[in-house]
Enzyme design. Structure first.
Site, mmCIF file in Angstrom:
data_model
loop_
_atom_site.group_PDB
_atom_site.id
_atom_site.type_symbol
_atom_site.label_atom_id
_atom_site.label_comp_id
_atom_site.label_asym_id
_atom_site.label_seq_id
_atom_site.Cartn_x
_atom_site.Cartn_y
_atom_site.Cartn_z
ATOM 1 N N THR A 176 0.829 -1.318 0.100
ATOM 2 C CA THR A 176 0.096 0.044 -0.006
ATOM 3 C C THR A 176 0.726 1.178 0.097
ATOM 4 O O THR A 176 0.145 2.460 -0.040
ATOM 5 C CB THR A 176 -1.002 0.159 1.269
ATOM 6 N N LYS A 177 2.087 1.092 -0.123
ATOM 7 C CA LYS A 177 2.955 2.266 0.007
ATOM 8 C C LYS A 177 3.309 3.067 -1.213
ATOM 9 O O LYS A 177 2.864 2.540 -2.342
ATOM 10 C CB LYS A 177 4.229 1.981 1.001
#
Length: 205
Positions: A176-177
């Site tokens: 998710t980064k």
């Protein structure tokens, strides 16, 4: 139009790069990781960077490298990921949770000042949602600062990248980064002593 919260962007070029590594037969830490570390250090303007298996491991290693242990205190913000609290507990230190600012949800300098004691060994400055912490006054307190840049890769504070301000900075490459290696993390520092201490704990042949 649907805007995904955290769908990764994986191009053909990235798939080819992964394929090349798999075909090489060298799937553990090697030349590609070393290249990644060097390029990453340059991008955040630090002298050293060490790749690890997650952002949580990066934080754990950062605390160990600073000598944080039982009976020490670590100041961290009330609004953040539980991984920070867990890392402090891993080293048997006491987490000291302080308030955040209303405007950016980052750790409050004034709240930190009220909680610093002789046992304070580190301050965790988390750049929430890409908004840089006002880190200059925090550094002047004189306690080692760990920058948590998991959500802020690419952000700048006073025209310098976040991650270049603290004694140690940590990054996450979770799915998710901003950039992802599926899992993974990075520790960056200007201190060769800290860099060596971390490598001694994680590297093997």
């Amino acid at each position: 139009m649907k805007i995904s919260h955290s769908q990764p962007t994986i191009s053909r070029q990235e798939i080819q790069a992964i394929s090349a590594v798999l075909k090489s037969g060298h799937i553990a830490k090697g030349k590609k990781v070393q290249e990644f570390e060097k390029r990453f250090a340059r991008s955040v303007q630090t002298r050293n960077a060490v790749a690890v298996n997650s952002g949580s491991s990066a934080l754990h290693m950062a605390l160990l490298a600073l000598g944080v242990k039982e009976n020490h205190e670590v100041i961290l913000p009330s609004y953040t990921c539980a991984a920070l609290l867990n890392a402090v507990l891993y080293v048997r230190a006491k987490p000291v949770i302080v308030d955040v600012n209303e405007n950016d949800f980052n750790i409050s300098y004034l709240a930190i000042r009220k909680k610093v004691t002789r046992r304070t060994k580190a301050i965790l400055a988390v750049h929430m949602f890409g908004f840089p912490v006002d880190i200059s006054p925090i550094k002047k307190i004189g306690v080692p600062v760990i920058e948590d840049c998991a959500q802020a890769l690419g952000a700048k504070y006073k025209n310098k990248p976040v991650g270049s301000w603290g004694d140690i900075s940590i990054f996450s490459f979770y799915a998710t980064k901003m950039i992802t290696t599926a899992e993974g993390g990075m520790i960056a520092t200007n201190s060769k002593k800290i860099d060596n201490a971390i490598r001694d704990r994680i590297e093997y042949d």
